[in-house]
Design an enzyme around this catalytic site. Structure first.
Site, PDB file in Angstrom:
ATOM      1  N   SER A 145       0.726  -1.045   0.029  1.00  0.00           N
ATOM      2  CA  SER A 145       0.068  -0.170  -0.042  1.00  0.00           C
ATOM      3  C   SER A 145       0.963   1.224  -0.033  1.00  0.00           C
ATOM      4  O   SER A 145       2.184   1.169   0.488  1.00  0.00           O
ATOM      5  CB  SER A 145      -0.934   0.031   1.305  1.00  0.00           C
ATOM      6  OG  SER A 145      -1.354   1.223   1.498  1.00  0.00           O
ATOM      7  N   TYR A 158      -2.096  -0.956  10.520  1.00  0.00           N
ATOM      8  CA  TYR A 158      -2.339  -1.330   8.904  1.00  0.00           C
ATOM      9  C   TYR A 158      -0.945  -0.756   8.081  1.00  0.00           C
ATOM     10  O   TYR A 158      -0.438  -1.426   7.392  1.00  0.00           O
ATOM     11  CB  TYR A 158      -3.452  -0.471   8.226  1.00  0.00           C
ATOM     12  CG  TYR A 158      -3.753  -0.731   7.031  1.00  0.00           C
ATOM     13  CD1 TYR A 158      -4.330  -2.020   6.386  1.00  0.00           C
ATOM     14  CD2 TYR A 158      -3.393   0.300   6.007  1.00  0.00           C
ATOM     15  CE1 TYR A 158      -4.536  -2.139   5.145  1.00  0.00           C
ATOM     16  CE2 TYR A 158      -3.504   0.046   4.713  1.00  0.00           C
ATOM     17  CZ  TYR A 158      -3.993  -0.950   4.184  1.00  0.00           C
ATOM     18  OH  TYR A 158      -4.074  -1.325   2.653  1.00  0.00           O
TER      19      TYR A 158
HETATM   20  P1  NAD Z   1     -11.846  -5.670  -0.224  1.00  0.00           P
HETATM   21  O1  NAD Z   1     -12.058  -5.419   1.061  1.00  0.00           O
HETATM   22  O2  NAD Z   1     -12.589  -5.119  -1.344  1.00  0.00           O
HETATM   23  O3  NAD Z   1     -11.351  -6.983  -0.922  1.00  0.00           O
HETATM   24  C1  NAD Z   1     -10.365  -7.720   0.157  1.00  0.00           C
HETATM   25  C2  NAD Z   1     -11.148  -9.167  -0.084  1.00  0.00           C
HETATM   26  O4  NAD Z   1     -10.089 -10.139   0.578  1.00  0.00           O
HETATM   27  C3  NAD Z   1     -12.323  -9.587   0.439  1.00  0.00           C
HETATM   28  O5  NAD Z   1     -13.097 -10.387  -0.670  1.00  0.00           O
HETATM   29  C4  NAD Z   1     -12.370 -10.370   1.468  1.00  0.00           C
HETATM   30  O6  NAD Z   1     -13.206 -11.525   1.873  1.00  0.00           O
HETATM   31  C5  NAD Z   1     -10.693 -10.885   1.253  1.00  0.00           C
HETATM   32  N1  NAD Z   1     -10.227 -11.552   2.542  1.00  0.00           N
HETATM   33  C6  NAD Z   1     -10.025 -10.781   3.613  1.00  0.00           C
HETATM   34  N2  NAD Z   1      -9.599 -11.539   4.528  1.00  0.00           N
HETATM   35  C7  NAD Z   1      -9.179 -12.729   4.263  1.00  0.00           C
HETATM   36  C8  NAD Z   1      -8.757 -13.751   4.415  1.00  0.00           C
HETATM   37  N3  NAD Z   1      -8.115 -14.136   5.877  1.00  0.00           N
HETATM   38  N4  NAD Z   1      -8.433 -15.120   3.926  1.00  0.00           N
HETATM   39  C9  NAD Z   1      -8.790 -14.796   2.458  1.00  0.00           C
HETATM   40  N5  NAD Z   1      -9.563 -13.648   1.841  1.00  0.00           N
HETATM   41  C10 NAD Z   1      -9.422 -12.511   2.450  1.00  0.00           C
HETATM   42  O7  NAD Z   1     -10.505  -4.614  -0.255  1.00  0.00           O
HETATM   43  P2  NAD Z   1      -9.599  -3.893  -1.506  1.00  0.00           P
HETATM   44  O8  NAD Z   1      -9.715  -2.752  -1.420  1.00  0.00           O
HETATM   45  O9  NAD Z   1      -9.730  -4.932  -2.779  1.00  0.00           O
HETATM   46  O10 NAD Z   1      -8.255  -4.486  -1.005  1.00  0.00           O
HETATM   47  C11 NAD Z   1      -7.314  -5.523  -1.509  1.00  0.00           C
HETATM   48  C12 NAD Z   1      -5.837  -5.444  -0.923  1.00  0.00           C
HETATM   49  O11 NAD Z   1      -5.568  -4.105  -1.390  1.00  0.00           O
HETATM   50  C13 NAD Z   1      -5.697  -5.350   0.511  1.00  0.00           C
HETATM   51  O12 NAD Z   1      -4.540  -6.026   0.619  1.00  0.00           O
HETATM   52  C14 NAD Z   1      -5.635  -3.985   0.908  1.00  0.00           C
HETATM   53  O13 NAD Z   1      -5.077  -3.762   2.237  1.00  0.00           O
HETATM   54  C15 NAD Z   1      -4.942  -3.253  -0.277  1.00  0.00           C
HETATM   55  N6  NAD Z   1      -5.000  -1.877  -0.605  1.00  0.00           N
HETATM   56  C16 NAD Z   1      -6.264  -1.324  -0.767  1.00  0.00           C
HETATM   57  C17 NAD Z   1      -6.360   0.152  -1.022  1.00  0.00           C
HETATM   58  C18 NAD Z   1      -7.596   0.806  -1.264  1.00  0.00           C
HETATM   59  O14 NAD Z   1      -7.805   1.876  -1.153  1.00  0.00           O
HETATM   60  N7  NAD Z   1      -8.702  -0.038  -1.695  1.00  0.00           N
HETATM   61  C19 NAD Z   1      -5.370   0.991  -0.781  1.00  0.00           C
HETATM   62  C20 NAD Z   1      -4.048   0.135  -0.569  1.00  0.00           C
HETATM   63  C21 NAD Z   1      -3.836  -1.045  -0.523  1.00  0.00           C
END
Ligand code: NAD
Length: 254
Positions: A145, A158
């Site tokens: 991130s 985080y």
């Molecule tokens: P999201 O919540 O839409 O999707 C995350 C998915 O991970 C969900 O489907 C959830 O069920 C699954 N998940 C959570 N815990 C789990 C586990 N223990 N085992 C298996 N699956 C699991 O989130 P997103 O925004 O798509 O985020 C995806 C990644 O990107 C994450 O690692 C997040 O930290 C990172 N990220 C997101 C952003 C943002 O702004 N959205 C920014 C930087 C980093």
């Protein structure tokens, strides 16, 4: 143009939503056979449905990335389905509760560390062992991130967990460079996904403020992360390893 990932077998964790879903669709469009993993069965199956409706190949395997036995069964499942694993996008992650370092609870710390650090490590360990067994190299991309490169007030644990993902990525890249396994990370800015919606829930002005913090002047789309991951997993990135690449509209360049 030829498909960049023709017939490559690629695992995506957290593929049932947001960035993982958009990336799964992008990988399939480039010819990959995609194994979608998620805790959320309905979301994961829906992603597979979107891929197969468009003529792509995908399979869903439910697993909790924090559970060693389930992660090992996941990799066995990938090999059973498609014979091998060529690439992986270790993307499952959670944001946890927003709090200062002083107010963060033990439970919040443990949950974030367990999914975002241990989950990525368990997946990488199993993937690297399988790739070593195959002896033909491979490519791994982890989701860190922008918060893995700079601190973010209110998201301290985080942010620490994502700095850990950067450390795991660099170390694995060094350890496996000679085996032909490339290991990189993407560092997204704020991306329009259900996670981002939860973070700015009930405070739309915060969404506008965060969008304005990105020099490009907007938040990102999950497909924009998917495109970077697709490239990092493809042979076009053959000399790229150990990199934690911001995909963030210039956020951390400031
Ligand atoms: P999201 O919540 O839409 O999707 C995350 C998915 O991970 C969900 O489907 C959830 O069920 C699954 N998940 C959570 N815990 C789990 C586990 N223990 N085992 C298996 N699956 C699991 O989130 P997103 O925004 O798509 O985020 C995806 C990644 O990107 C994450 O690692 C997040 O930290 C990172 N990220 C997101 C952003 C943002 O702004 N959205 C920014 C930087 C980093």
């Amino acid at each position: 143009m030829a498909e960049q990932l023709k017939d490559k077998v690629i695992l995506v964790t957290g593929g049932g939503s947001g960035i993982g879903r958009a990336t799964s669709l992008g990988l399939a469009r480039e010819g990959a056979k995609v194994v979608v993993c998620d805790l959320n069965e309905a979301g994961g199956e829906e992603t597979v449905g979107f891929i197969t409706q468009k003529g792509g190949q995908a399979t869903f395997i439910k697993a909790d990335v924090t559970n060693k036995d389930q992660v090992e069964a996941l990799i066995d499942g990938v090999v059973k389905a498609y014979g091998r694993i060529d690439g992986a996008f270790n993307n499952a992650g959670i944001e946890g509760q927003t709090s200062t370092i002083a107010d963060c609870t033990d439970e919040n710390f443990d949950r974030i560390a367990s999914v975002n650090i241990k989950g990525v490590w368990l997946c990488m360990r199993a993937e690297l062992r399988q790739m070593q067994k195959q002896g033909k190299g491979g490519a791994i991309v982890n989701t860190a991130s922008g918060a893995g490169l700079v601190g973010v007030a209110g998201l301290g644990v985080y942010s620490a967990s994502k700095h850990a993902v950067v450390g795991l990525t660099k170390t694995a890249a060094l350890e496996f460079a000679k085996s032909g396994v490339r290991v990189n990370a993407v560092c997204p800015g704020l991306i329009d996904t259900p996670m981002a919606a939860r973070l700015i829930d009930g405070a739309p002005e915060m969404g506008d403020m965060i969008a304005a913090m990105h020099p490009i002047g907007r938040t990102g789309k999950p497909e924009e992360i998917g495109d970077a991951v697709t490239w990092l997993l493809s042979d076009q990135a053959s000399f790229v390893t150990g990199v934690s690449m911001p995909v963030d509209g210039g956020l951390v360049a400031q």
